[in-house]
Design an enzyme around this catalytic site. Structure first.
Site, PDB file in Angstrom:
ATOM      1  N   HIS A   1       0.854  -1.246   0.058  1.00  0.00           N
ATOM      2  CA  HIS A   1       0.036   0.014   0.228  1.00  0.00           C
ATOM      3  C   HIS A   1       0.819   1.219  -0.179  1.00  0.00           C
ATOM      4  O   HIS A   1       1.663   1.239   0.810  1.00  0.00           O
ATOM      5  CB  HIS A   1      -0.972  -0.021   1.359  1.00  0.00           C
ATOM      6  CG  HIS A   1      -1.669   1.348   1.358  1.00  0.00           C
ATOM      7  ND1 HIS A   1      -2.001   1.770   2.464  1.00  0.00           N
ATOM      8  CD2 HIS A   1      -2.416   2.016   0.538  1.00  0.00           C
ATOM      9  CE1 HIS A   1      -2.828   2.899   2.500  1.00  0.00           C
ATOM     10  NE2 HIS A   1      -3.013   2.938   1.141  1.00  0.00           N
TER      11      HIS A   1
HETATM   12 CA    CA Z   1       0.538  -0.310  -4.405  1.00  0.00          CA
END
Ligand code: CA
Ligand code: TV1
Ligand code: ZN
Length: 406
Positions: free
Chosen positions: A201
């Site tokens: 992320h």
């Molecule tokens: Ca990513």
């Protein structure tokens, strides 16, 4: 005779400094800057430098890095080395940034989450300052090529370090070159779209712009409940419900696509093209920053996806077709030979070149993978799995795209 041609109708610039190659995070640390040596050699070997303007990067200045980072942190990064670390830790100005000790910490953390203990994600190593300010300098030079209309696409494979925070190193990232670049872009572009195909992320970039409606962040990443070892996949954030800071003007200007392990080419293409397409339609960006972390490839030492280089590259081609000013950055990628193949292939895509088939677009397993050992059912299984054995359900992915519609 190399068969490489200049792109028609657009200009590409390539930003790099070979001094980043000699850096060592530590013997067993997964981040290997020499993957950039492999990438450079493939790019030059194929003659792709004939299709671009190549620029030797110079170090970013401290003042430039302060546009996002804490002034104490910037001074620390500029002065730190294995020799100076202990002394700097004593300095009250820096000591106040030392995180409190946790019971289960396996490593001793110093100021700003930096450490000299073995096993640390963000170690202090020889030449570290040089490395950090150089990859940042390359990203800022690439950004300037775009904002001054000198390039349509600018590439820096040594950048894309998306986890760094304002006053904290995190997940192998120290200076957030992406945030610095986007801040620069906001001087000339009304809206910037950030797309992140690293398997992790892009939390640092999302957090930096959580109140900024002129920046939309869109990350595709491995995400899920706890794994076999009782841990979440790093950094543990980026749920579907995470859409930017609620109650601020930044709400709905973050998008997250959490993905189970084992996603394949077809499934990823479906997700990427439907969600990115909708985001571009709705947000109408003036420029795009694409973080191309290659740890989303199959067989990555840390990643858990099953993508081939071709599918990873199709994300670049899809974004390129918007014809918007485009900054292409690296990021993660821990099986070096596949990282180099992917980034070289994507350099070719950016310049409208097709490389001969002698570069395989399937991921290449480690040699040990061929020395399979017999399994219960009598078949040969590789000792190092070439691909993640999980399968990802189509229905789940389709449901997610539906839920994402806004
Ligand atoms: Ca990513
Ligand atoms: C030293 C030596 C450090 C061996 C780190 C894998 C190591 C890892 C190592 C490692 C490793 C992580 C966590 C740590 C939770 C933290 C560039 C307290 C074999 C953009 C960063 C992943 C990904 C960090 C960066 C992650 C990027 N995974 N061996 N560390 N604990 N940290 O899980 O997005 O690709 O693994
Ligand atoms: Zn990553």
């Amino acid at each position: 005779e190399h068969g490489i041609t200049k792109p028609r109708g657009h200009k590409v610039s390539f930003h790099y400094n070979s001094r980043v190659e000699d850096m060592h995070f530590g013997k067993t640390h997964p981040m290997k800057p020499w993957r950039l040596t492999l990438t450079k050699h493939l790019v030059l070997g194929y003659g792709l430098h004939y299709a671009m303007d190549t620029y030797e990067a110079v170090s970013a200045g401290k003042d430039q890095v302060r546009a996002f980072h804490d002034p104490d942190y910037v001074d620390f990064l500029a002065e730190v080395s294995p020799q100076t670390f202990a002394g700097l830790c004593e300095n009250p100005r820096f000591a106040q940034h030392t995180p409190p000790k946790h019971e289960h910490d396996t490593v001793d953390l110093g100021p700003f989450n930096l450490s000299t203990s073995p096993g640390a994600d963000c170690p202090v190593f020889d030449g570290m300052s040089t490395y950090l300010f150089l990859y940042t300098g390359a990203t800022l030079a690439a950004t300037q090529q775009l904002t001054t209309n000198q390039s349509d696409i600018a590439i820096n494979w040594s950048g894309g370090l998306h986890h760094a925070h304002r006053a904290e190193a995190s997940g192998f990232c120290y200076i957030n070159d992406i945030v610095l670049s986007i801040l620069d872009m906001l001087r000339v572009y009304p809206r910037v779209l950030y797309i992140d195909i690293d398997v992790h992320h892009g939390d640092g970039v999302e957090e930096a712009f959580q109140r900024q409606p002129r920046v939309m962040t869109l990350s595709y990443h491995r995400y899920g409940p706890y794994d076999e070892t009782g841990h979440k996949f790093f950094p543990g954030s980026g749920d579907l419900s995470d859409v930017g800071l609620r109650g601020t003007v930044g709400e709905h200007f973050a998008l997250n696509v959490p993905i189970p392990s084992g996603i394949d080419d077809r499934q990823y293409r479906f997700l990427f093209e439907s969600v990115t397409g909708r985001a571009i339609e709705a947000f109408k960006p003036s420029a795009i920053v694409l973080q191309c972390g290659a740890d989303s490839l199959g067989g990555d030492r840390l990643g858990q996806f099953n993508l081939n280089i071709k599918a990873h590259g199709e994300c670049v081609s899809f974004v390129k077709r918007t014809r918007l000013p485009l900054l292409i950055l690296g990021g993660g990628g821990y099986t070096a030979r596949n990282v180099a193949r992917a980034w070289c292939h994507e350099t070719a895509l950016a310049t409208d070149n097709t490389l001969p088939d002698s570069i395989p677009l399937d991921i290449v397993p480690r040699p040990e993978a061929f020395q399979g050992k017999p399994n219960g059912d009598g078949k040969l299984y590789p000792s190092f799995p070439r691909l993640h054995n999980n399968a990802c359900k189509d229905a789940e992915l389709e449901y997610m795209v539906k839920k994402l519609e806004w």
